[in-house]
Design an enzyme around this catalytic site. Structure first.
Site: not given
Ligand code: BGC
Length: 818
Positions: A738
């Site tokens: 993530d």
């Molecule tokens: C989120 C993810 C997301 C990623 C990119 C993170 O803060 O938890 O689900 O895909 O950001 O935006």
């Protein structure tokens, strides 16, 4: 302090302000054409309508024959179309609210809208101070202040109209947990006052809930006999208003079912005392999440059971045939529409296993299917099947004598068929006279800090709740890792090899990886560095793969990622989908597959590759801010909807990226929080949906989660990634983090930290490419290159393995230089 450092510090300070957790997320505004895949609006509308759960109806619905209707609540205009954050902030080309949709239904003769009430709201909303505020990242509104209507207007409306509709709206999201407060989980005083006034003035009141997750519904008890119909409409994306109007008017006969139990009170949820911890949460309820808990221990605490939902017609469900096959069971169900309107029904099959020594939930969903549209009097026979594995239990303590095994304990297995978890219709049963071991596995994610966990124990004819200490597996993780280090591919001089030949099957992946130098290998294990990377469409979430020149020169192209799951989140216009809870409430996987096939066409239009979804964490607690993105409290439903998402996206040549692997069950302190959970609950509940999706639909990417599991961050988690995901489930795709990750040193290998630690755990790509939101984040990579094959550090084989896993995405996407 140097000027660069000062700027970095400032950015971090701002980002911390905005997100509360030190991460910087972009909010995109859109430019360009208002493009959507032709026909996607219709599918969104259908999914939205088929996801509206009808919880009560005394016959007031559907609204038809020009019934005189007054609509209350500002959310008829200021609808919450989806939740917030990466899984919500899509630039929809248009959004239809309930007011607009009901105006169309009026033209079609379904109802007549009271113009006095309507114009009150229009005037009130025109006053600048009453305009809804959008807030900002992590600080979005959970509800909007409700208008106070003079009692006189309501009374007059009641004289002129037959029915009142009251709309109540809520939203939450990423970095925005629901709160146990009025305006979030609870109704506000103004909403209560509106309901009091409307229900005491009108003979018939219909309440519509526009929310992404389950909110308190205990207040419905206070209006017993006064609320004629209750629709849990969720958040239906850009066609929300049309979808809800279709259900209210009966253009669509509701067929949705709850994918979560609605309990009487928040405290009744088994996780409520162990949710929201700032450092950790003990998953004391163990496998007893949602209906597994309520149906076993607390049936009387349920307001609306799992799987429940009404229709404007009635169905008769009969079990016609039950077969025990070699490795599973098979049931034939006959469903007959015995009412007057055409409609669809959801058929659910539940297993009830013997309590044995492990203790079991009273019911476990093992299969489901949705009928076609059945005309009045029409029947359909549906076959439902399930493997024994689907209702076996994991013994993490050795109490059955088969430690670390999926077991069927001896005794009677009964299967129940129906249209909610509360069914008593027995479809069949069989008995086992001795325990049967289905699989013996490697223990993973050892519990470091034991805690009491819930267990079911027979007590005469009843089952009582007891607590036992969570077992702690004892194994040598260091040895496990060292014994399985991947062998290096012998290096060779670069001799003009081009990755397009690997895509075309003319060159083996090993032969290509053999010519990559350290710089190229390390570039394949990280993204370009920032969101909105220059190689992709504006507002992309980041890129990886061919992110340096020497790689693109060798034919390795950049892979463009975007959020997901509610549509493509970029600085362009494209379709905004219903939230995950709505999609899953359809119980119609074919429809959702079709929807994501169309999203994949938009991805093609905007030249993106990976949609960062399905969001598929378990609804452990109703307050989790991202429940709207996720599907259910049940792992089978979560897994099957992630399959539908993946099958849709990937059938059109794009990549899905189920997330967040795993136990990302709260937003508060999500990137430091430790989910303390038994191996049994991990395997039977929190990993199960991912297992189903990986085994059945082979997602090209998977995203780890921010949190820790039993003390180990998921982006450093060798057990979940290398053992469970790759070794047990056979996953050979790309695992990405993530966005950004926490710094840490491997406890097993003190010379290994941060990116090396991640690579040792076979987490292939750091996204978007830097450790944290820092302009100098790339520098950290120097450590990675310097350490390859040094004493106690990561090996060339490990670097090459991650590079190969990453390159497999490009092969699967057929990503070549055009
Ligand atoms: C989120 C993810 C997301 C990623 C990119 C993170 O803060 O938890 O689900 O895909 O950001 O935006």
């Amino acid at each position: 302090m140097g000027i660069k450092k000062a700027i970095d510090k400032l950015i971090k300070k701002i980002s911390d302000r905005f997100t509360g957790n030190g991460l910087m997320q972009e909010e995109n505004t859109a430019q360009g054409e208002r493009y959507v895949t032709p026909g996607i609006g219709e599918v969104i509308r259908q999914a939205g309508a088929d996801g509206c759960v009808l919880l009560e109806n005394d016959g007031v619905l559907p609204l038809e024959n020009e019934v005189r209707t007054a609509v209350f609540g500002r959310c008829q205009f200021d609808w919450f179309y989806v939740g917030y954050g990466s899984g919500g902030n899509v630039n929809a080309p248009y959004k239809i609210n309930l007011d607009e949709a009901l105006a169309d239904a009026q033209k079609d003769g379904y109802l007549q809208i009271d113009e006095d009430v309507r114009s009150f709201y229009l005037k009130w909303r025109a006053i600048p101070k009453n305009q809804p505020s959008d807030g900002w990242w992590g600080h979005w509104p959970m509800s909007y202040p409700e208008a106070t209507l003079p009692a006189e207007i309501i009374k007059k409306a009641a004289e002129k109209n037959d029915v009142a509709v009251v709309v109540i709206g809520r939203a939450a999201g990423e970095d925005r947990e629901n709160e146990l407060a009025k305006g979030s989980y609870y109704l506000t005083d103004d909403e209560r006052a509106l309901l009091d006034e409307v229900t005491s003035s009108f003979k018939k009141t219909v309440v519509v809930i526009d929310a992404g997750n389950v909110i308190d519904m205990a207040w419905t008890k206070d209006y017993k006999g006064k609320i004629s119909a209750l629709v849990y409409a969720w958040q239906g994306g850009m066609e929300s208003g049309n979808a809800v109007a279709d259900v209210l008017t009966g253009k669509v006969n509701p067929s949705a079912k709850l994918t979560d139990t609605i309990a009487l009170h928040y405290d009744d949820y088994p996780s409520s005392a162990h949710f929201g911890g700032l450092e950790y949460n003990e998953y004391r309820e163990d496998i007893y999440v949602g209906y597994r808990y309520f149906e076993t221990f607390a049936k009387d605490k349920v307001l609306y059971p799992f799987g429940y939902g009404l229709s404007y017609t009635c169905f008769d469900i009969a079990a016609r045939e039950f077969k025990k096959t070699k490795d599973g069971i098979c049931v034939k169900a006959e469903v007959k529409n015995i009412g007057k309107r055409a409609g669809r029904e959801v058929i659910q099959l539940y297993a009830s296993a013997p309590q044995g020594k492990l203790g079991k939930p009273a019911r476990v969903l093992v299969a489901f299917a949705k009928t076609k549209l059945l005309n009045a009097g029409e029947s359909q026979t549906i076959e439902l099947s399930c493997k024994d594995y689907g209702y076996s239990s994991y013994d993490d303590s050795g109490v059955t004598g088969n430690i670390y095994s999926y077991v069927l304990e001896k005794g009677n297995y009964s299967f129940y068929l129906g249209n909610s978890v509360r069914t008593d219709l027995k479809a069949g049963e069989y008995s086992l006279d001795k325990d049967k071991v289905l699989q013996t596995l490697t223990p993973v994610c050892k519990v470091q800090n034991p805690f009491p966990r819930l267990k079911a124990q027979p007590d005469g004819d009843n089952i009582k709740a007891v607590y036992e200490q969570t077992p702690c597996a004892d194994y040598d993780l260091k040895k496990r890792i060292t014994d399985n280090l991947p062998a290096p591919v012998p290096r060779r001089e670069y001799n003009g090899e081009n990755f397009k030949d690997v895509i075309d099957g003319k060159l083996s992946l090993d032969d290509f990886v053999a010519v990559l130098n350290d710089e190229e290998l390390q570039a394949l294990t990280r993204g370009y560095g920032c969101m909105n990377a220059p190689q992709g469409v504006s507002g992309n979430a980041g890129t990886y793969g061919g992110i340096i020149k020497s790689l693109t020169d060798k034919g390795v192209m950049p892979v463009i990622t975007t959020d997901g799951p509610a549509g493509i989140r970029i600085g362009r216009y494209n379709a905004l989908l219903p939230c995950g809870s709505a999609l899953a409430s359809t119980w119609d996987t074919a429809l959702i597959k079709n929807l994501y096939e169309k999203v994949a066409m938009e991805m093609e239009h905007y030249s993106t590759d990976v949609l960062l979804g399905a969001g598929m964490n378990i609804h452990r607690n109703p307050l989790c801010g991202r429940n709207f993105e996720y599907y259910s409290e049940d792992p089978l439903l979560s897994g099957k909807f992630a399959c539908a998402f993946t099958d849709g996206i990937q059938s059109n040549g794009k990549a899905s990226c189920p997330k967040h692997f795993a136990c990302n069950n709260q937003e508060v302190k999500r990137n430091v929080n430790d989910s303390r959970v038994s191996e049994r609950a991990l395997r039977e509940i929190y990993l199960k949906g991912f297992e189903i999706c990986v085994k059945e639909s082979k997602p090209v990417n998977i995203m780890t989660s921010y949190n820790k599991i039993n003390g180990v961050w998921c982006h450093y988690n060798y057990d979940t990634v290398a053992i469970v995901l790759r070794k047990e489930w056979g996953y050979d795709g790309t695992v990405i983090t993530d966005w950004w990750m926490r710094k840490s040193v491997s406890p097993e290998f003190p010379a290994i930290k941060n990116n090396s630690y991640r690579i040792r755990s076979q987490v292939d790509v750091l996204m978007p490419g830097t450790l944290n939101y820092s302009l100098s984040g790339y520098k950290k990579y120097k450590d990675l290159i310097k350490s390859i094959d040094k004493e106690g550090c990561i090996t060339l084989g490990e670097m090459q393995l991650c590079a190969k896993n990453t390159l497999k995405t490009l092969i699967r996407l057929k990503k070549r230089d055009n």
